[in-house]
Design a protein around this motif. Sequence first.
Motif, mmCIF file in Angstrom:
data_model
loop_
_atom_site.group_PDB
_atom_site.id
_atom_site.type_symbol
_atom_site.label_atom_id
_atom_site.label_comp_id
_atom_site.label_asym_id
_atom_site.label_seq_id
_atom_site.Cartn_x
_atom_site.Cartn_y
_atom_site.Cartn_z
ATOM 1 N N ILE A 23 -1.232 32.333 25.294
ATOM 2 C CA ILE A 23 -2.579 32.639 24.815
ATOM 3 C C ILE A 23 -2.599 32.762 23.297
ATOM 4 O O ILE A 23 -3.508 32.267 22.622
ATOM 5 C CB ILE A 23 -3.098 33.946 25.467
ATOM 6 N N PHE A 24 -1.572 33.394 22.749
ATOM 7 C CA PHE A 24 -1.492 33.586 21.297
ATOM 8 C C PHE A 24 -1.472 32.256 20.565
ATOM 9 O O PHE A 24 -2.221 32.039 19.605
ATOM 10 C CB PHE A 24 -0.243 34.403 20.954
ATOM 11 N N PHE A 25 -0.629 31.324 21.028
ATOM 12 C CA PHE A 25 -0.518 30.032 20.355
ATOM 13 C C PHE A 25 -1.775 29.183 20.537
ATOM 14 O O PHE A 25 -2.168 28.425 19.653
ATOM 15 C CB PHE A 25 0.711 29.267 20.850
ATOM 16 N N LEU A 26 -2.417 29.304 21.690
ATOM 17 C CA LEU A 26 -3.660 28.568 21.913
ATOM 18 C C LEU A 26 -4.764 29.035 20.974
ATOM 19 O O LEU A 26 -5.566 28.241 20.482
ATOM 20 C CB LEU A 26 -4.124 28.727 23.369
ATOM 21 N N VAL A 27 -4.793 30.338 20.712
ATOM 22 C CA VAL A 27 -5.842 30.910 19.865
ATOM 23 C C VAL A 27 -5.585 30.648 18.383
ATOM 24 O O VAL A 27 -6.503 30.368 17.613
ATOM 25 C CB VAL A 27 -5.969 32.432 20.123
ATOM 26 N N THR A 28 -4.322 30.727 17.981
ATOM 27 C CA THR A 28 -4.006 30.641 16.549
ATOM 28 C C THR A 28 -3.718 29.233 16.050
ATOM 29 O O THR A 28 -3.775 28.987 14.840
ATOM 30 C CB THR A 28 -2.785 31.525 16.231
ATOM 31 N N THR A 29 -3.418 28.300 16.937
ATOM 32 C CA THR A 29 -3.082 26.941 16.505
ATOM 33 C C THR A 29 -4.340 26.180 16.106
ATOM 34 O O THR A 29 -5.355 26.227 16.797
ATOM 35 C CB THR A 29 -2.367 26.172 17.634
ATOM 36 N N THR A 30 -4.274 25.499 14.983
ATOM 37 C CA THR A 30 -5.396 24.669 14.522
ATOM 38 C C THR A 30 -5.040 23.200 14.702
ATOM 39 O O THR A 30 -3.883 22.802 14.551
ATOM 40 C CB THR A 30 -5.708 24.939 13.041
ATOM 41 N N MET A 31 -6.047 22.405 14.999
ATOM 42 C CA MET A 31 -5.845 20.973 15.213
ATOM 43 C C MET A 31 -6.670 20.196 14.193
ATOM 44 O O MET A 31 -7.838 20.503 13.970
ATOM 45 C CB MET A 31 -6.260 20.573 16.626
ATOM 46 N N ASP A 32 -6.049 19.215 13.582
ATOM 47 C CA ASP A 32 -6.756 18.365 12.636
ATOM 48 C C ASP A 32 -7.590 17.349 13.410
ATOM 49 O O ASP A 32 -7.076 16.617 14.253
ATOM 50 C CB ASP A 32 -5.772 17.617 11.731
ATOM 51 N N VAL A 33 -8.867 17.318 13.097
ATOM 52 C CA VAL A 33 -9.781 16.380 13.758
ATOM 53 C C VAL A 33 -10.352 15.446 12.705
ATOM 54 O O VAL A 33 -10.965 15.886 11.737
ATOM 55 C CB VAL A 33 -10.929 17.135 14.472
ATOM 56 N N ASP A 34 -10.117 14.157 12.881
ATOM 57 C CA ASP A 34 -10.636 13.180 11.921
ATOM 58 C C ASP A 34 -12.154 13.131 12.002
ATOM 59 O O ASP A 34 -12.744 13.176 13.085
ATOM 60 C CB ASP A 34 -10.077 11.783 12.222
ATOM 61 N N SER A 35 -12.781 13.033 10.839
ATOM 62 C CA SER A 35 -14.236 12.907 10.823
ATOM 63 C C SER A 35 -14.610 11.503 11.250
ATOM 64 O O SER A 35 -13.935 10.536 10.927
ATOM 65 C CB SER A 35 -14.776 13.189 9.418
ATOM 66 N N GLY A 36 -15.678 11.390 11.988
ATOM 67 C CA GLY A 36 -16.115 10.095 12.486
ATOM 68 C C GLY A 36 -17.329 9.591 11.747
ATOM 69 O O GLY A 36 -17.878 10.259 10.880
#
Length: 205
Positions: A23-36
């Motif tokens: 749960i901790f890693f799911l909440v704190t991890t950020t994912m880079d999302v390319d702009s479309g």
Amino acid sequence: MARREVGEINAGSMADIAFLLLIFFLVTTTMDVDSGIARKLPEKTEDTPEVTIKEKNVFDIVVNRNNQILIEGDQYVKVTDIRRLTMAFIDNGGGIGIPKDDKPGEPCDYCTGAKDPASSDHPSKAIVSLQSDRGTKYGMYVSIQNEIEGAYTDLRNKLSLKLYSRSYDALLSDYKDTPTEKLKAKIDDIKDKYPQIITEPEPIK
């Protein structure tokens, strides 16, 4: 000699810890999302008539692998110059438009450009061509696309204010809130006067 019994390890608490870590890693991890890029594709037509396109009606923008922008094959510019140059090309009004409804093409009476005979004839004929290199950064490509889109939006806003005393963006917002045939007719009229014609050739290898 008596056999010594080994006590069992309670794994219940370890499962709880593993779950909490998950749960901790799911909440704190950020994912880079390319702009479309929002783009409505044209509808497919069965019969596509052959059209002869004059070179002056195509505005060439090429981005190389070093993210340098070349305009018309001979001028290096910055991203911030793209909108102004694109607007000048589209709004040039140096000739006549595409024939419509069995009527011959007419000059652009709403264009405020230089009317340079060496540049585009009419917004209905003005094509913006954006070609990138396979090494071009995605962020640079999106930035240029945004400036091209902005050029069309600025031209439409300007004309809409002149004709309807309301910007094109405002008309779109009004139509979203209260869709009426009258608003749709105004929006279609502005889009028809400044049609968005963008071509994207295959990237340079």
